[in-house]
Design a protein around this motif. Structure first.
Motif, short mmCIF file in Angstrom:
data_model
loop_
_atom_site.label_atom_id
_atom_site.label_comp_id
_atom_site.label_asym_id
_atom_site.label_seq_id
_atom_site.Cartn_x
_atom_site.Cartn_y
_atom_site.Cartn_z
N TRP A 13 7.81 -7.25 -18.91
CA TRP A 13 7.22 -7.47 -17.59
C TRP A 13 6.77 -6.15 -16.99
N GLN A 14 5.63 -6.16 -16.32
CA GLN A 14 5.16 -4.96 -15.64
C GLN A 14 6.00 -4.73 -14.40
N ARG A 15 6.45 -3.50 -14.24
CA ARG A 15 7.32 -3.16 -13.11
C ARG A 15 6.71 -2.00 -12.33
N ASP A 16 6.96 -2.01 -11.03
CA ASP A 16 6.53 -0.93 -10.15
C ASP A 16 7.76 -0.20 -9.65
N SER A 17 7.76 1.10 -9.82
CA SER A 17 8.88 1.91 -9.36
C SER A 17 8.96 1.92 -7.84
N ASP A 24 15.85 1.58 -8.92
CA ASP A 24 15.04 1.27 -10.11
C ASP A 24 15.93 1.00 -11.31
N LEU A 27 17.39 -2.40 -11.06
CA LEU A 27 16.33 -3.41 -11.21
C LEU A 27 15.71 -3.41 -12.61
N GLY A 30 12.37 -1.04 -11.93
CA GLY A 30 11.57 -1.25 -10.72
C GLY A 30 11.39 -2.72 -10.45
N LEU A 31 10.61 -3.01 -9.44
CA LEU A 31 10.34 -4.40 -9.08
C LEU A 31 9.30 -5.00 -10.03
N VAL A 32 9.51 -6.24 -10.41
CA VAL A 32 8.54 -6.92 -11.26
C VAL A 32 7.29 -7.15 -10.44
N ARG A 33 6.16 -6.73 -11.00
CA ARG A 33 4.87 -6.85 -10.32
C ARG A 33 4.58 -8.31 -9.97
N SER A 35 6.05 -10.25 -7.85
CA SER A 35 7.24 -11.09 -7.72
C SER A 35 7.62 -11.25 -6.25
#
Length: 79
Positions: A13-17, A24, A27, A30-33, A35
């Protein structure tokens, strides 16, 4: 049947820091893009502060919704 270990689907899954290293880490990077995240806890544990720091670290346009605080309280906490 193969001898290869099964790949964890969450790892792709793509994640954003959030730019908060300990958060992070918890998680998984980071947060799942794209979501939706629910942060819950007792009164006074710092949900608003953590959320505002996290949103600031994301450097994205985000929607913050709360049912427990007024806009003025959130703005005062952010400043």
């Amino acid at each position: 049947m193969t001898d290869e270990p099964e790949k964890d689907p969450m790892s792709t899954w793509q994640r954003d820091s959030t730019n908060l290293s300990p958060l992070d880490h918890v998680l998984g990077g980071g947060l799942v893009r794209a979501s939706v995240v629910l942060l819950a806890g007792r009164t006074g544990v710092g949900r608003t502060n953590l959320t505002l720091q996290m949103l600031n670290g994301l450097r994205h346009r985000c929607l913050y919704a709360t049912t427990e605080e007024t806009r003025e309280h959130v703005v005062a906490t952010a400043s």
